[in-house]
Structures are given as structure tokens and as C-alpha cells.
Write a protein that holds these residues in place. Sequence first.
Motif, mmCIF file in Angstrom:
data_model
loop_
_atom_site.group_PDB
_atom_site.id
_atom_site.type_symbol
_atom_site.label_atom_id
_atom_site.label_comp_id
_atom_site.label_asym_id
_atom_site.label_seq_id
_atom_site.Cartn_x
_atom_site.Cartn_y
_atom_site.Cartn_z
ATOM 1 N N LEU A 107 1.155 -1.068 -0.749
ATOM 2 C CA LEU A 107 -0.319 0.100 0.422
ATOM 3 C C LEU A 107 1.154 1.114 -0.331
ATOM 4 O O LEU A 107 1.968 1.535 0.723
ATOM 5 C CB LEU A 107 -0.744 -0.074 1.104
ATOM 6 C CG LEU A 107 -1.796 1.170 1.404
ATOM 7 C CD1 LEU A 107 -3.398 1.554 0.676
ATOM 8 C CD2 LEU A 107 -2.628 1.550 2.732
ATOM 9 N N PHE A 108 0.221 2.210 -1.026
ATOM 10 C CA PHE A 108 1.861 3.414 -1.037
ATOM 11 C C PHE A 108 0.369 4.526 -0.203
ATOM 12 O O PHE A 108 -0.871 4.924 -1.524
ATOM 13 C CB PHE A 108 1.450 3.721 -2.141
ATOM 14 C CG PHE A 108 2.481 2.888 -3.000
ATOM 15 C CD1 PHE A 108 3.173 1.626 -2.668
ATOM 16 C CD2 PHE A 108 3.229 3.042 -4.089
ATOM 17 C CE1 PHE A 108 4.262 1.013 -2.964
ATOM 18 C CE2 PHE A 108 4.435 2.613 -5.073
ATOM 19 C CZ PHE A 108 4.869 1.281 -3.905
ATOM 20 N N VAL A 109 1.148 5.213 0.528
ATOM 21 C CA VAL A 109 0.238 6.124 1.033
ATOM 22 C C VAL A 109 0.128 7.036 1.029
ATOM 23 O O VAL A 109 2.105 7.719 1.219
ATOM 24 C CB VAL A 109 -0.279 5.452 2.769
ATOM 25 C CG1 VAL A 109 -0.903 6.730 3.025
ATOM 26 C CG2 VAL A 109 -0.326 4.795 2.750
ATOM 27 N N THR A 110 -0.375 8.241 0.912
ATOM 28 C CA THR A 110 0.310 9.842 0.277
ATOM 29 C C THR A 110 -0.518 10.584 1.240
ATOM 30 O O THR A 110 -1.415 10.356 1.372
ATOM 31 C CB THR A 110 -0.079 10.029 -1.371
ATOM 32 O OG1 THR A 110 -0.860 10.329 -1.482
ATOM 33 C CG2 THR A 110 1.053 8.785 -1.808
ATOM 34 N N ASN A 111 -0.222 11.750 1.195
ATOM 35 C CA ASN A 111 -1.059 12.952 1.813
ATOM 36 C C ASN A 111 -0.250 14.758 1.533
ATOM 37 O O ASN A 111 1.010 14.266 0.662
ATOM 38 C CB ASN A 111 -0.966 13.022 3.580
ATOM 39 C CG ASN A 111 0.780 12.543 4.043
ATOM 40 O OD1 ASN A 111 1.012 13.826 4.172
ATOM 41 N ND2 ASN A 111 0.287 11.302 4.557
ATOM 42 N N ALA A 112 -0.770 15.396 1.453
ATOM 43 C CA ALA A 112 -0.165 17.179 2.015
ATOM 44 C C ALA A 112 0.130 16.321 3.572
ATOM 45 O O ALA A 112 -1.214 16.917 4.341
ATOM 46 C CB ALA A 112 -0.997 17.857 1.551
#
Length: 272
Positions: A107-112
Motif C-alpha cells: 500500500l502506497f499512502v500519500t498525503n499533503a
Amino acid sequence: MNSKQIQESAAFIQSKLQAEPEIGLILGSGLGVLADEIENPVAISYKDIPHFPESTVSGHKGQLVAGQLEGKQVIAMQGRFHFYEGYSMEQVTFPVRVMKKLGISRLFVTNAAGGINENFQPGNLMLINDHINNMGTNPLIGPNEEELGPRFPDMSQAYNKELLKHAKQCADTLDLSIQQGVYVGNTGPTYETGAEIRMLRTLGGDAVGMSTVPEVIVASHMGIQVLGISCISNMAAGILDQPLSHDEVIETTERVRQDFLSFVKEIVKTLP
Ligand code: HPA
């Protein structure tokens, strides 16, 4: 939310897919454009999926997009569910349970996120090497379903070391300067005060945001390998003498969109 609901959601999605996804992607504020790069896309609106909540915040679409990215089968969440929207921790993390059921192992989790570390600059990308759960709750509170994972999960390896190493190599290949650090998950929806940011810096935080921690806890519970990437959209409160706005967050993520896209695509493409 129980196994039956996870099963029903997954079965519905599966009936629309052409292949089993191996990588899940959660795309944060302003980063949803990555889903537009997916080839032979199958898009499924959250509102059509049984038991899925609906996404409300601006800058987020509410759909799953499955298909191929750089030759790998992926499934992306274009928009996520936030605790501050009023969803329960179980609802926030439900899609992670469903993606696991669909077959993902990574799982690749991205955010600002806001930069706490004063060496950071808006527009930097930061690989998450650890997190601090500052949300005052935990998505695993409640009866444990043993078939999903253990009662007392280890969190010391939550951010997979091999994926982290691989991502760093990809940054080198692309000649992309990249930061690394600890993500602090707050509930929001308020941005922090200057005093809170000074506290979080003392506690070891490098970046702060309002997501990611619940999803990573649940992914970790189920043995999914996680890679986390923060886009530092602004310096956190009190560092610069100016108020924070959601517009700034969106503007910065749009500015670094190309770096972000190239980076994630390179990571996926060269994944062992
Ligand atoms: N604080 C919390 N969440 C955020 C920020 C911030 O400064 N920037 C983007 N998401």
C-alpha cells in the motif's frame, strides 16, 4: 464493519475488475491526478460500492480507479475518508480492509502535510519512516477479528524498510531531492497552533497532517507492506508569520504534481 461487509464490498468491486490488484494507492489532497495515469482504468464511484462511505472535502474525488500503472496492477483511492469529516475510525480504514481482500500486498499512502522540520520547504516530498498517532484513538479499538490480524500488532516495522530503500534509490535515479521523517497524525480539522507545532517538534515530528495514521495502522494489522509519501504543502503554523489555508495546500501540491507523479511511477515501475 465486519468481515461480511468487507467481503460484500470486495465482491462488488471484484465483479468490475479485469485483474487482481497487487498495489493499493491512497491519494491525498491534490495528489489524485496520479489516478489519471492508470491505463485501462476501471473507475468505481464510492457511492456505488456497498458499505463505502462518501467523500466530502474539496480537492478530493470519491472513486476507486483500478488498472495498470507502469506494468503493475494497481487500485487507487482518488480521495480518502477523514476522521474530521465525522466518519468513524472503522469507516476511515474500511477501504484498506477491502483492498487487502481484493489482493493487494503493498500500500502506497500519500498525503499533503505541514512541515514541522525547519529544514523542509513547501514543495518537498518526504518519505515517511515512522509516525506518531496523535489522534487520541486507534482504529483497532474494539473486538479483534483474528482472521484479519493479531490483537496486539507490532508497529515497529509499519513503514517497510525495503520499500523505503527502494524509494530512495528511485529518488536518486530521478535526481530528485527527497526528505525523510516522522509523520504526526492529528485529527484536524483545525490546523495547529504555533505552540502545538513547537510541542510536536520536541516530540520528534517532522511533518503533520490529518490522515494516513489510521490507514497505516490497519494495513500493518493485516501484514500489508506500506510506503508513505508526504507532500510538504506548507510550513506548519508558527514557522512563518502567516496564516495557513487549504488553498495554499492545494496550490503547492499542484506545483509539485510532476515530481510526485514521476517519483511514484518510477517506484512502481522498478519495484522488485
Ligand atoms: N497541518 C495539518 N494538516 C495539514 C497541514 C498542516 O500544516 N498541511 C496540510 N495538511
